[in-house]
Design a protein around this motif. Structure first.
Motif, PDB file in Angstrom:
ATOM      1  N   SER A  18      19.623   9.565   4.149  1.00 33.98           N
ATOM      2  CA  SER A  18      19.498  10.341   5.380  1.00 33.98           C
ATOM      3  C   SER A  18      19.049  11.770   5.096  1.00 33.98           C
ATOM      4  CB  SER A  18      20.837  10.375   6.122  1.00 33.98           C
ATOM      5  OG  SER A  18      20.729  11.160   7.291  1.00 33.98           O
ATOM      6  N   GLN A  20      19.618  14.040   7.443  1.00 39.41           N
ATOM      7  CA  GLN A  20      20.545  14.825   8.252  1.00 39.41           C
ATOM      8  C   GLN A  20      21.995  14.713   7.792  1.00 39.41           C
ATOM      9  OE1 GLN A  20      20.131  14.170  12.527  1.00 39.41           O
ATOM     10  NE2 GLN A  20      18.257  13.062  12.093  1.00 39.41           N
ATOM     11  N   SER A  67      22.518   0.353  11.033  1.00 40.34           N
ATOM     12  CA  SER A  67      21.256   0.844  11.591  1.00 40.34           C
ATOM     13  C   SER A  67      20.272   1.201  10.475  1.00 40.34           C
ATOM     14  CB  SER A  67      21.506   2.057  12.481  1.00 40.34           C
ATOM     15  OG  SER A  67      21.997   3.138  11.718  1.00 40.34           O
ATOM     16  N   SER A  69      18.421   3.803  10.431  1.00 38.04           N
ATOM     17  CA  SER A  69      18.545   5.241  10.199  1.00 38.04           C
ATOM     18  C   SER A  69      19.855   5.712  10.818  1.00 38.04           C
ATOM     19  CB  SER A  69      17.371   5.995  10.828  1.00 38.04           C
ATOM     20  OG  SER A  69      17.628   7.391  10.814  1.00 38.04           O
ATOM     21  N   SER A  72      19.360   8.900  12.986  1.00 34.02           N
ATOM     22  CA  SER A  72      18.774   8.625  14.300  1.00 34.02           C
ATOM     23  C   SER A  72      19.769   7.917  15.206  1.00 34.02           C
ATOM     24  CB  SER A  72      17.508   7.772  14.162  1.00 34.02           C
ATOM     25  OG  SER A  72      16.493   8.517  13.538  1.00 34.02           O
ATOM     26  N   HIS A  73      20.470   6.946  14.654  1.00 36.90           N
ATOM     27  CA  HIS A  73      21.469   6.220  15.449  1.00 36.90           C
ATOM     28  C   HIS A  73      22.542   7.184  15.959  1.00 36.90           C
ATOM     29  CE1 HIS A  73      23.761   2.632  16.665  1.00 36.90           C
ATOM     30  NE2 HIS A  73      24.809   3.409  16.412  1.00 36.90           N
ATOM     31  N   GLY A  75      22.252  10.396  16.383  1.00 36.21           N
ATOM     32  CA  GLY A  75      21.641  11.321  17.339  1.00 36.21           C
ATOM     33  C   GLY A  75      21.374  10.714  18.708  1.00 36.21           C
ATOM     34  N   ILE A  76      21.241   9.408  18.776  1.00 35.11           N
ATOM     35  CA  ILE A  76      20.971   8.732  20.051  1.00 35.11           C
ATOM     36  C   ILE A  76      22.250   8.193  20.686  1.00 35.11           C
ATOM     37  CG2 ILE A  76      19.863   6.699  21.081  1.00 35.11           C
ATOM     38  CD1 ILE A  76      17.639   7.068  18.926  1.00 35.11           C
TER      39      ILE A  76
END
Length: 91
Positions: A18, A20, A67, A69, A72-73, A75-76
């Motif tokens: 990752s 992030q 997931s 990412s 991304s998961h 963040g969504i």
């Protein structure tokens, strides 16, 4: 009266993929997701602040882990839903 509870001790697992997230962990007893974000120090990405997100069911955690990412998961599906997954900074 102080009603604040002590944050659970949650083991963190590094996430080298990752951009992030530095590390993550989960406590199924309290349904708490722990996220350690990355930060930059002297041009290097290192571990930064740790946050605990409440009410993360085992199914939601498994979806996060599986997931493609995790950043991304997160963040969504988790971060923008503070009403469902309240958070606090623990470190």
């Amino acid at each position: 009266m102080n009603t604040e509870t002590k944050a659970p001790e949650i083991a963190l697992f590094p996430d080298d993929e990752s951009s992030q997230l530095h590390a993550y962990g989960y406590d199924p007893t309290t349904q708490t997701l722990a996220i350690q974000f990355k930060r930059t120090v002297d041009g290097k990405r290192v571990g930064g602040s740790v946050y605990h997100y409440a009410n993360v069911t085992p199914g939601a955690y498994n979806a996060f882990v599986k997931s493609d990412s995790k950043g991304s998961h997160f963040g969504i599906h988790i971060k923008p839903h503070a009403d469902k997954f309240p958070f606090r900074k623990v470190a």
